[in-house]
Scaffold this active site. Structure first.
Site, PDB file in Angstrom:
ATOM      1  N   GLY A 120       0.809  -1.370   0.070  1.00  0.00           N
ATOM      2  CA  GLY A 120       0.029   0.052   0.110  1.00  0.00           C
ATOM      3  C   GLY A 120       0.968   1.277  -0.008  1.00  0.00           C
ATOM      4  O   GLY A 120       2.076   1.319  -0.399  1.00  0.00           O
ATOM      5  N   GLU A 128      -4.378  -7.897  -7.833  1.00  0.00           N
ATOM      6  CA  GLU A 128      -4.314  -7.755  -6.586  1.00  0.00           C
ATOM      7  C   GLU A 128      -3.084  -6.650  -6.128  1.00  0.00           C
ATOM      8  O   GLU A 128      -2.060  -6.924  -6.714  1.00  0.00           O
ATOM      9  CB  GLU A 128      -3.915  -9.113  -5.708  1.00  0.00           C
ATOM     10  CG  GLU A 128      -3.678  -8.779  -4.141  1.00  0.00           C
ATOM     11  CD  GLU A 128      -3.023 -10.066  -3.507  1.00  0.00           C
ATOM     12  OE1 GLU A 128      -2.686  -9.804  -2.385  1.00  0.00           O
ATOM     13  OE2 GLU A 128      -3.125 -11.186  -4.053  1.00  0.00           O
ATOM     14  N   LEU A 129      -3.361  -5.588  -5.571  1.00  0.00           N
ATOM     15  CA  LEU A 129      -2.416  -4.483  -5.474  1.00  0.00           C
ATOM     16  C   LEU A 129      -1.268  -5.102  -4.544  1.00  0.00           C
ATOM     17  O   LEU A 129      -1.289  -5.388  -3.600  1.00  0.00           O
ATOM     18  CB  LEU A 129      -3.076  -3.228  -4.633  1.00  0.00           C
ATOM     19  CG  LEU A 129      -2.201  -2.164  -4.177  1.00  0.00           C
ATOM     20  CD1 LEU A 129      -1.831  -1.522  -5.732  1.00  0.00           C
ATOM     21  CD2 LEU A 129      -2.720  -1.421  -3.166  1.00  0.00           C
ATOM     22  N   ASP A 130       0.073  -4.863  -5.277  1.00  0.00           N
ATOM     23  CA  ASP A 130       1.490  -5.364  -4.726  1.00  0.00           C
ATOM     24  C   ASP A 130       1.164  -6.741  -4.471  1.00  0.00           C
ATOM     25  O   ASP A 130       2.259  -7.231  -3.727  1.00  0.00           O
ATOM     26  CB  ASP A 130       1.531  -4.535  -3.273  1.00  0.00           C
ATOM     27  CG  ASP A 130       1.536  -3.081  -3.524  1.00  0.00           C
ATOM     28  OD1 ASP A 130       1.838  -2.596  -4.596  1.00  0.00           O
ATOM     29  OD2 ASP A 130       1.113  -2.320  -2.639  1.00  0.00           O
ATOM     30  N   GLY A 131       0.614  -7.736  -5.134  1.00  0.00           N
ATOM     31  CA  GLY A 131       0.350  -9.134  -4.866  1.00  0.00           C
ATOM     32  C   GLY A 131       0.813  -9.795  -5.925  1.00  0.00           C
ATOM     33  O   GLY A 131       0.931 -11.219  -5.959  1.00  0.00           O
TER      34      GLY A 131
END
Lengths: 297, 297, 297, 297
Positions: free
Chosen positions: A214, A239-242
């Protein structure tokens, strides 16, 4: 567009050199089959790296670099013939002649260190690709980019123009690029975009993922009092940063370092990590399986 | 208890050497006041490290190592006099003569690598402390520990005997130890215990915190596909894996490494990181402020 | 000269901030004397680092960073008063107001990576100095340098023009620069020059000194089959590659890396190491004693 | 001899697993030939790593790990058949069933850290070999070694007994060991000995070779003022400290570190580097060509 900064060294392409990336369920005979095929087609293997996830019933991955005289004239037949072998072993594969340089688009916002590092590596001949364009939601870096003879597109992104910006992006990129690099581009990438360029968008996240996902990771790191900070290059997924991690690196910090110090130290980690990840992609060293990467360095 | 493994080198204590750790709100004149005090009391500063969080209105931290002839005879008067200065500047402080070795208790379960590393450093004379006891919820390592002449206490911990075990622990430790080390001790530490030994319990967590808090961090790391793993030594607080970080270190891994490989590689990181954190505590190099450490290396 | 690349962030100088570097034979009372002096002159110490070579009869080194309101108006009196203390303790010392930026001259030949790194750090506001000029024995990098608004002097050096070039160099530098940086400058520095700028010329050597002194260190490293290569920033002295080492760093290599790969990997080490060494000099963090450096990071 | 320290984990040998190391002049068809051979002999490749020094006319190196059911019963025929292929391609090769553990002899003098590290790795099951014996010119470490159930031979070496000691060494080792490890053994190894165990003697040198060859490397490093120290594991050849480098690693040091500090820091580097080199040899990961190693990690 003219390059005003002088010529960069011509990487005299290995005209006969190509790279293959193959993945398939493991079974006996794959290496024999592939190497026999290459031998019969006059190709000489100059490097190969292999990895099997689990000898019994796992996945098999291989990267092969080979020389094939008159590659350009023979590549179509070669690919057609290889598809038979691929079908037999249920392979996913792709073949990249080294002389077909990959085309990159670099997205950037207001921080220039990652962009500059890529430009510098490219200029030094260490990044064997074509930089097709730089796209930014700001106009600030035009002066840095255009002297290299690289087109610079300013596509503003506001809540109102989001859809329009996305359309403009896709229009600029369509058929022009093989890899998109988010070099500290501070806008959300729309889902359609991610699907369209599946495993072909590399982002640099300014933390040692999965720590500090984040926003404001350096502030988070300072707040937690970590003794080491890092950065992570990964493919962008829903998926954010995933997404699958390609490369990470770290640097020691101490209680003396303020958030601004962390940002300064982090800039060097970010640009180094991103440049490595981009090089590996460009040199066909990365295979993605499920949410992980196999990187043949 | 007799030491059957031969003598360890006698660290001929600097009988006149002492270390002070001081923290207080910053204001002009602190260094002048302290150094003048030391000079007037015949003490010669051999090292000092200072850190001010924020010049205006922040906290001031200092570590001073000094030589004071006939320290043992003069320490009471010295401390009494210093308290006046401390009061004036609103200081938290403590003074540790180097010859008063800190006494350690090492808690261990079934993994021996962290325990062995500490024993080895101690035996080599690199850990200038007394190991007062080893406490374990298993009897397995008695044979490793007793040849060093160190008492080994087997205190089983089951859901039924938890309260009793805790009582036994406190009884064994009471007045006998200055620092507790959780060297891969796989039991929850009760709250009363943590309060009693505030900032005097060091744990080694087998991940690069705050990534992978909680259980099975190597399996978590493997699952996420990280390219670097780490370990973290921290003081134990109420919040699981959330206490002030003392030291961290990392090592590269690759897609080839299984969870077992990560554990093997991790063992070397864990024991190195823990040994460094313990040394720094023993040498009075660590100050805790809020949830962070200031480490004067 | 105009800067066409946009404004770099203004490092709003701490107008009241100054740094002192002091070295003298150790004896009791130095810290007390200095800190009392600062206190009496209204200066508030914000950081201090001290090192004593050997408590008994060795050298004492200290770096102090302090805030003194109205520094510019009071500095002359401050220095005059301090000289009395300095004389008493036989100190070598110097005082640098942070707002008096150091002026740098960068010498460069045909490799641009070290120059570019310094320019970028400077542009990002991470190198708090003025780049007074770039001097080169080639004209190649004029296009890189002048857009930053930095004067570029092409001073060719041939066996015939050596003496003349040296004269031209001294003329350009005289009174204009505080630090000379040899950023892969491939010419021998004359002795007179070294004496004139004693401990004020920083060179980057492309090996992990003292391994591979002299020419072609990457070829030497490849030939020896080392598994790690490095770079070394040092002050230039009469003895080739023999001056006081400021900073070193390294990177892993493998049997796969050709001499060209080592050069490419080495470029990143060289520019990182040189940039750190220059920052430390600029921030008055380095003391030289005999042939070694004390670096207060 | 009985092991009093409890059982070490049984590494359940892959009974069907074997490793091959092959080197030969490069030419087309080698990989095809070898992989076809393995396929026809029922062997399934689980990992392979290849390196070609120079595509045209250089050397070819490959390490292959494969599973062959009923290996023990079939190995003789396998080797006989393979020799035909080997002859055709002019190969040097060797085949090691994983279940045939290599036997190690560790030579040691008065410093125990390298010996202890090897013993611990072995005890933890991380070093998949048999430790056949420890030989020392002192009797000091008998008490450390014998509790592991490992024979300890004290063979004093004086100018007068040198020849006799050498004879005793060869007698103890003859037919009993596959690899000799000099774990800080401070005696010169005689030439006959080196020839007899060509590329099968690993030494740990306590410097980052080729810096600081010869005696007292930490004192040399301190004297030169380096900012990083290291250690080097290498095969022993006639030239002192000049043999093929297997592994190196380094650690930062500073002006604060005395020669004794360097020794202490160095001990951790030495033992880590030596343990890695020994593991790689034991796992058949190292090929020697001229004076360099190819290490397939």
């Amino acid at each position: 567009m003219e390059n005003k900064l002088g010529s960069r060294p011509q990487v005299t392409g290995h005209l006969s050199r190509a790279r293959m990336l193959i993945s398939c369920p493991d079974q006996p005979g794959i290496v024999a089959g592939v190497s026999q095929f290459l031998y019969e087609h006059d190709a000489n293997i100059v490097q190969s790296d292999q990895y099997t996830m689990d000898p019994e019933g796992g996945m098999f991955f291989i990267r092969i670099e080979f020389d094939l005289p008159h590659l350009d004239a023979r590549i179509d037949a070669f690919e057609r013939d290889f598809q038979q072998l691929a079908t037999k072993f249920n392979m996913s594969w792709n073949l990249s002649p080294v002389s077909h340089k990959k085309r990159l688009a670099i997205f950037v916002s207001k921080e220039d260190h990652c962009l500059l590092e890529l430009l510098w590596h490219w200029r030094a001949g260490d990044l064997d690709a074509d930089i097709a364009m730089v796209i930014s939601n700001h106009d600030d870096m035009r002066g840095l980019v255009e002297p290299f003879g690289i087109p610079y597109y300013h596509v503003p992104v506001t809540p109102d123009t989001k859809k329009e910006a996305e359309r403009r992006h896709l229009e600029l990129l369509e058929g022009q690029v093989d890899l998109i690099i988010l070099a500290r581009y501070m806008q959300i990438i729309p889902q359609t975009f991610i699907e369209h360029y599946n495993n072909r968008i590399i982002n640099i996240h300014h933390s040692f993922l999965p720590a500090f996902v984040g926003g404001k990771p350096y502030a988070q790191a300072h707040n937690r009092g970590v003794k080491i900070i890092g950065a992570t290059a990964h493919y962008v997924t829903e998926e954010l940063d995933g997404g699958p991690i390609i490369e990470q690196d770290v640097q020691r910090v101490s209680h003396r370092d303020s958030v601004d110090d962390l940002k300064r130290i982090g800039r060097t980690i970010e640009r180094t990590v991103l440049a490595r990840a981009v090089s590996w992609h460009v040199e066909d060293r990365i295979l993605v399986h499920e949410n992980k990467t196999v990187v043949f360095k």
